[in-house]
Scaffold this active site. Sequence first.
Site, PDB file in Angstrom:
ATOM      1  N   GLY A  17       0.938   9.356   5.722  1.00  0.00           N
ATOM      2  CA  GLY A  17      -0.015   8.255   5.841  1.00  0.00           C
ATOM      3  C   GLY A  17       0.086   7.660   7.239  1.00  0.00           C
ATOM      4  O   GLY A  17      -0.124   6.461   7.450  1.00  0.00           O
ATOM      5  N   TYR A  39      -4.237  -0.629  -8.363  1.00  0.00           N
ATOM      6  CA  TYR A  39      -3.275  -0.579  -7.252  1.00  0.00           C
ATOM      7  C   TYR A  39      -1.979  -1.295  -7.650  1.00  0.00           C
ATOM      8  O   TYR A  39      -0.880  -0.751  -7.492  1.00  0.00           O
ATOM      9  CB  TYR A  39      -3.911  -1.247  -6.032  1.00  0.00           C
ATOM     10  CG  TYR A  39      -3.024  -1.436  -4.842  1.00  0.00           C
ATOM     11  CD1 TYR A  39      -2.564  -0.347  -4.108  1.00  0.00           C
ATOM     12  CD2 TYR A  39      -2.654  -2.710  -4.415  1.00  0.00           C
ATOM     13  CE1 TYR A  39      -1.762  -0.527  -2.985  1.00  0.00           C
ATOM     14  CE2 TYR A  39      -1.859  -2.899  -3.291  1.00  0.00           C
ATOM     15  CZ  TYR A  39      -1.410  -1.811  -2.586  1.00  0.00           C
ATOM     16  OH  TYR A  39      -0.623  -1.991  -1.476  1.00  0.00           O
TER      17      TYR A  39
HETATM   18  N1  SER Z   1      -2.951  -5.672   1.549  1.00  0.00           N
HETATM   19  C1  SER Z   1      -2.949  -5.092   0.237  1.00  0.00           C
HETATM   20  C2  SER Z   1      -4.278  -5.200  -0.406  1.00  0.00           C
HETATM   21  O1  SER Z   1      -4.968  -6.173  -0.141  1.00  0.00           O
HETATM   22  C3  SER Z   1      -1.936  -5.783  -0.617  1.00  0.00           C
HETATM   23  O2  SER Z   1      -0.765  -5.065  -0.565  1.00  0.00           O
HETATM   24  O3  SER Z   1      -4.610  -4.362  -1.189  1.00  0.00           O
END
Ligand code: SER
Length: 336
Positions: A23, A158
């Site tokens: 990544g 996520y």
């Molecule tokens: N910056 C990330 C997001 O907004 C949070 O880990 O998905």
Amino acid sequence: MTYFAAEFIFTMANTGEAVLVIGACGQLGSELTLELRNMYGGANVVAADISAPKQAALQESGPFEKIDVLDTQNLRELASKYKFTQIYHLAAVLSATGEKNPKFAWRLNMDGLFNVLDMALEQKVNKVYWPSSIAVFGPNTPRHNTPQLTVMDPNTVYGISKQAGERWCEYYFLKYGLDVRSLRYPGLIGYKALPGGGTTDYAVDIYHKALEQKAYECFLGENTYLPMMYMPDALKATIGLMHAPAEQIKVRDSYNLSAISFSPKEIAASIQKHIPDFKITYNPDYRQQIASSWPQTIDDSAARQDWGWQPNYDLDAMTEDMLANLKKIKAEAIVR
Ligand code: SER
């Protein structure tokens, strides 16, 4: 595809460390790779990503390999070629993008992690770094000074994948002795690369728009406080954690990490100190719900105690540095 393969492999064989960053073209990866190359030598840090690097510096300063973290064969070949001692596995689908294709986000975030952990075990890699996030927390988590150990009910794919990933990292450490280390990043803000699909992305975009248009329409409401961090602090934390003696790492799922907390209204006020006619308007979208389920401030005392974490940047120091550097980059782009 390999660039500069032969000479780099030769050099790597002559040094103690061989580092892989998966990544490497992302917001964090592109900066971390260059930082690690400064430390270990360009030849000893392989940048890997599914897409080719846009930043010339990434390709010019060391080897680049095109890889798909879901392709185990691909990963294995890479590992036997370079004999990695450390892996930074940063590839993931972030919170906002993840909601558009939840099954794919789950597959990439979870299978990708398993592939890397298994490869690290097989190839006897010394240390693995894997980022977690404030997204592991949810609507029932205490929102102020969120403790290291607390209620976690993430409701984005996520966040769910990061929470599950944390459990698996700890599992691989306890069960197989794999030295996996992790941080729960807040929103990361930097001028060198753009973030890709997160809920905290507004805090990067706002600086670009302030310089280009003196106006920004924010997709979060004015009083939405979120934990954030300037990139130099994120690099400092990541490298600090990875260089701490293993016995100091007491948290093996993921450390809370904190630096700054602000709302869109406050970051706008900080920008107005430099650009007085900058205007912000608000038009919250689906990301508001995600932001409202996350903490506002984080208790990172475990990281501070265990391995001496301390941030350097507050909101105004970050704003000053972001604007100065972005101004320079934008002026250079016009000259070219
Ligand atoms: N910056 C990330 C997001 O907004 C949070 O880990 O998905």
